[in-house]
Motif scaffolding. Structure first.
Motif, PDB file in Angstrom:
ATOM      1  N   ALA A  53       4.459   5.160   7.168  1.00  0.00           N
ATOM      2  CA  ALA A  53       3.616   6.334   6.919  1.00  0.00           C
ATOM      3  C   ALA A  53       2.207   5.911   6.516  1.00  0.00           C
ATOM      4  O   ALA A  53       1.218   6.532   6.930  1.00  0.00           O
ATOM      5  N   ALA A  54       2.113   4.860   5.697  1.00  0.00           N
ATOM      6  CA  ALA A  54       0.788   4.362   5.304  1.00  0.00           C
ATOM      7  C   ALA A  54       0.030   3.845   6.515  1.00  0.00           C
ATOM      8  O   ALA A  54      -1.169   4.111   6.682  1.00  0.00           O
ATOM      9  N   PRO A  89      13.674  14.307   4.953  1.00  0.00           N
ATOM     10  CA  PRO A  89      12.252  14.374   4.598  1.00  0.00           C
ATOM     11  C   PRO A  89      11.592  13.027   4.412  1.00  0.00           C
ATOM     12  O   PRO A  89      10.379  12.894   4.586  1.00  0.00           O
ATOM     13  N   GLU A  90      12.373  11.991   4.059  1.00  0.00           N
ATOM     14  CA  GLU A  90      11.777  10.674   3.851  1.00  0.00           C
ATOM     15  C   GLU A  90      11.638   9.877   5.136  1.00  0.00           C
ATOM     16  O   GLU A  90      11.105   8.755   5.115  1.00  0.00           O
ATOM     17  N   SER A  91      12.096  10.409   6.248  1.00  0.00           N
ATOM     18  CA  SER A  91      11.995   9.690   7.520  1.00  0.00           C
ATOM     19  C   SER A  91      10.543   9.445   7.881  1.00  0.00           C
ATOM     20  O   SER A  91       9.721  10.363   7.788  1.00  0.00           O
ATOM     21  N   PRO A  92      10.193   8.212   8.302  1.00  0.00           N
ATOM     22  CA  PRO A  92       8.781   7.928   8.636  1.00  0.00           C
ATOM     23  C   PRO A  92       8.367   8.616   9.929  1.00  0.00           C
ATOM     24  O   PRO A  92       9.200   9.050  10.713  1.00  0.00           O
ATOM     25  N   THR A  97       0.703  14.140  19.947  1.00  0.00           N
ATOM     26  CA  THR A  97       0.356  14.850  18.722  1.00  0.00           C
ATOM     27  C   THR A  97       1.669  15.234  18.053  1.00  0.00           C
ATOM     28  O   THR A  97       2.504  15.908  18.658  1.00  0.00           O
ATOM     29  N   VAL A  98       1.862  14.774  16.820  1.00  0.00           N
ATOM     30  CA  VAL A  98       3.142  14.939  16.134  1.00  0.00           C
ATOM     31  C   VAL A  98       2.946  15.818  14.904  1.00  0.00           C
ATOM     32  O   VAL A  98       2.009  15.614  14.122  1.00  0.00           O
ATOM     33  N   VAL A  99       3.852  16.780  14.736  1.00  0.00           N
ATOM     34  CA  VAL A  99       3.784  17.716  13.615  1.00  0.00           C
ATOM     35  C   VAL A  99       5.101  17.669  12.850  1.00  0.00           C
ATOM     36  O   VAL A  99       6.167  17.839  13.435  1.00  0.00           O
ATOM     37  N   ASP A 100       5.024  17.429  11.547  1.00  0.00           N
ATOM     38  CA  ASP A 100       6.189  17.506  10.669  1.00  0.00           C
ATOM     39  C   ASP A 100       6.111  18.789   9.858  1.00  0.00           C
ATOM     40  O   ASP A 100       5.066  19.085   9.250  1.00  0.00           O
ATOM     41  N   ILE A 132       0.841  -1.202   0.000  1.00  0.00           N
ATOM     42  CA  ILE A 132       0.000   0.000   0.000  1.00  0.00           C
ATOM     43  C   ILE A 132       0.875   1.251   0.000  1.00  0.00           C
ATOM     44  O   ILE A 132       0.612   2.218  -0.738  1.00  0.00           O
ATOM     45  N   GLY A 133       1.925   1.246   0.819  1.00  0.00           N
ATOM     46  CA  GLY A 133       2.824   2.385   0.851  1.00  0.00           C
ATOM     47  C   GLY A 133       3.496   2.621  -0.488  1.00  0.00           C
ATOM     48  O   GLY A 133       3.595   3.764  -0.956  1.00  0.00           O
ATOM     49  N   ASP A 134       3.952   1.541  -1.144  1.00  0.00           N
ATOM     50  CA  ASP A 134       4.571   1.677  -2.464  1.00  0.00           C
ATOM     51  C   ASP A 134       3.601   2.303  -3.459  1.00  0.00           C
ATOM     52  O   ASP A 134       3.983   3.152  -4.277  1.00  0.00           O
ATOM     53  N   LEU A 135       2.352   1.886  -3.403  1.00  0.00           N
ATOM     54  CA  LEU A 135       1.341   2.416  -4.322  1.00  0.00           C
ATOM     55  C   LEU A 135       1.092   3.907  -4.080  1.00  0.00           C
ATOM     56  O   LEU A 135       0.924   4.685  -5.026  1.00  0.00           O
ATOM     57  N   LEU A 136       1.115   4.308  -2.811  1.00  0.00           N
ATOM     58  CA  LEU A 136       0.833   5.700  -2.463  1.00  0.00           C
ATOM     59  C   LEU A 136       2.084   6.570  -2.471  1.00  0.00           C
ATOM     60  O   LEU A 136       1.991   7.780  -2.271  1.00  0.00           O
ATOM     61  N   GLY A 137       3.248   5.957  -2.683  1.00  0.00           N
ATOM     62  CA  GLY A 137       4.479   6.722  -2.723  1.00  0.00           C
ATOM     63  C   GLY A 137       4.990   7.147  -1.365  1.00  0.00           C
ATOM     64  O   GLY A 137       5.679   8.163  -1.243  1.00  0.00           O
ATOM     65  N   VAL A 138       4.674   6.344  -0.335  1.00  0.00           N
ATOM     66  CA  VAL A 138       5.132   6.633   1.022  1.00  0.00           C
ATOM     67  C   VAL A 138       5.698   5.345   1.619  1.00  0.00           C
ATOM     68  O   VAL A 138       5.565   4.269   1.047  1.00  0.00           O
TER      69      VAL A 138
END
Length: 209
Positions: free
Chosen positions: A80-81, A206-209, A173-176, A70-76
């Motif tokens: 993250a998915a 930026p790619e860090s989950p 609560t996490v904010v990126d 699912i993550g591969d399909l969504l590009g994450v």
């Protein structure tokens, strides 16, 4: 999730109707549309699309597909998915974990705190820290951390494109926040505890989950 196919069909049909209404609301080339109405209609389509996507992901999971697929399909990443669509069970209670973000101003506060840290206004930033972070996040730690980032991507140039990404992870609560540097992009991650105090502040790739 026995009722999801029917729910998915109903939501998809409603989304198609609203998308068609949005197209009609654009009007003819000779007449300007009501732009605020377009925004309202587009927001409605977007909300329905998110619900449809969540149901589709759940059906994928029910059919045995992995978070990696699912993550591969969504590009994450798969993490993250999972964070976006998963339904984790709290091991302390056996109940589904609450993923609702209760801090209405989490993004604004995270940006303000990150700005204060990057600009060296630590007295201001520390007013939002919890006890552990207050003790651990010394001026030396800040300096070492910023030096490491500068060595990787150069000088800080400003906030990057895109809005802060806010979500609930466990009790936090996490904010990126996207950051732009001389030689690459990074992101600040601010975690707030249940008392809405800063429980963690990091600068990550930026790619860090």
């Amino acid at each position: 999730m026995a009722d999801s196919p029917q729910t998915l069909a109903a939501l998809s049909s409603l989304m198609a109707e609203q998308a068609s209404a949005l197209t009609r609301a654009l009007g003819s080339p000779l007449a300007s549309p009501a732009y605020l109405d377009l925004v309202r209609r587009a927001q409605g389509v977007d909300n329905l699309a998110e619900q449809v996507l969540k149901l589709c992901v759940q059906q994928c999971r029910d059919a045995g597909h992995t978070w990696q697929e699912i993550g591969d399909l969504l590009g994450v990443t798969r993490q993250a998915a999972f964070q976006r669509f998963g339904k984790p069970i709290d091991p302390r209670t056996g109940e589904p974990m609450d993923k609702t973000v209760h801090m209405a101003d989490a993004a604004e506060r995270a940006v303000a705190i990150t700005t204060a840290v990057l600009e060296g206004r630590m007295d201001e930033a520390r007013q939002s820290f919890n006890g552990q972070v207050l003790e651990a996040f010394t001026d030396e730690v800040r300096g070492d951390g910023l030096a490491t980032v500068t060595g990787l991507v150069g000088e800080f140039e400003g906030f990057g494109e895109g809005e802060p990404f806010v979500r609930r992870i466990g009790d936090h609560t996490v904010v990126d926040i996207p950051l732009r540097y001389e030689a690459g992009d990074m992101k600040a991650r601010v975690a707030f505890d249940t008392d809405e105090k800063v429980a963690g502040l990091l600068i990550l790739a930026p790619e860090s989950p």
